[in-house]
Design a protein around this motif. Structure first.
Motif, short mmCIF file in Angstrom:
data_model
loop_
_atom_site.label_atom_id
_atom_site.label_comp_id
_atom_site.label_asym_id
_atom_site.label_seq_id
_atom_site.Cartn_x
_atom_site.Cartn_y
_atom_site.Cartn_z
N ASP A 6 -35.31 -21.52 41.07
CA ASP A 6 -36.34 -20.76 41.80
C ASP A 6 -36.90 -19.63 40.94
N ARG A 9 -39.16 -21.11 38.24
CA ARG A 9 -40.45 -21.52 38.81
C ARG A 9 -41.32 -20.31 39.12
N VAL A 20 -46.27 -25.58 38.31
CA VAL A 20 -44.88 -25.84 38.66
C VAL A 20 -44.76 -25.87 40.17
#
Length: 249
Positions: A6, A9, A20
């Motif tokens: 996470d 990204r 992404v």
């Protein structure tokens, strides 16, 4: 791997134009990790700058033309996000001594004279300094590395203890999300990389970048009461300019 993915990204999606998947969770911990990953997330941008710096002379471009194209590629690759922050920060600093008025000007999004002047001057500084860097041996490689190192400024701007200017906005989630020890570690790592790459000039370049960001943050806290997303962008641009200027010498 979920939280780290996470964060990756978030870093790539926020700081570059590389598409992404959106992170599943965006909170202070994810934001802090994203800021620490920012130098690595900037690798696609560094490849653009280094690639243009390497290929430009081979096809007959002068160092100046090559530098302009490299900076243009960097701006496009980051969607001019940091330049927008630089412009808004400059407008806020010159709009008024009233904190609330300054924040309103920054939030409006319209670039005023100070913002335009700041963007033009910083871009000229970056292009001129990069022109000199590209004349050096392996200058294209140095330029690419400096692009990554400039993103360490984000960890410094998001260090715990640096207050936020407002409770909302793009930067609110990132404010205070990085532990001081992590900030020190990433800057020490940057100094080591720069020293290995360019010796003493590389180390001095990192110190100059850190000093430029610290001065900006102090000014933002004094004038705005803290940092905003715009200040983060300004920190990146000033950090890159400082790195290139010292490296060019």
């Amino acid at each position: 791997m979920g939280p780290l993915l996470d964060a990756w990204r978030l870093a790539v999606g926020t700081l570059t134009a590389v598409p992404v998947a959106p992170p599943r969770t965006v909170d202070a911990r994810t934001a802090g990790r994203a800021m620490l990953l920012a130098p690595l997330a900037a690798a696609p941008l560094a490849l653009v700058v280094a690639g243009i710096g390497l290929v430009g002379p081979e096809v007959g471009f002068t160092p100046l033309v090559t530098a302009v194209l490299a900076i243009a590629g960097l701006v496009a690759g980051s969607r001019a996000l940091h330049l927008d922050g630089l412009a808004d920060t400059a407008d806020g600093l010159t709009a008024s001594y009233d904190r609330r008025r300054s924040l309103e000007v920054m939030k409006s999004g319209a670039a005023g004279p100070a913002g335009v002047a700041a963007v033009v001057l910083v871009l000229l500084l970056q292009v001129t300094a990069l022109t000199s860097v590209l004349r050096q041996d392996h200058g294209w490689l140095v330029a690419g590395v400096l692009v990554c190192l400039s993103r360490c400024s984000l960890a410094l701007a998001c260090t715990r203890g640096v207050p936020g200017a407002r409770p909302d906005g793009l930067g609110a989630t990132y404010v205070g999300s990085v532990r001081p020890l992590a900030t020190v570690s990433i800057w020490l790592g940057s100094a080591l990389v720069a020293a290995l790459l360019a010796g003493l000039p590389g180390l001095l370049a990192v110190l100059a970048a850190a000093a430029a960001v610290v001065l900006l943050l102090r000014r933002a806290v004094t004038r705005f009461g803290g940092v905003t997303g715009d200040v983060f962008g300004a920190a990146v641009e000033l950090s890159l300019a400082a790195l290139l200027v010292v490296a060019s010498a």
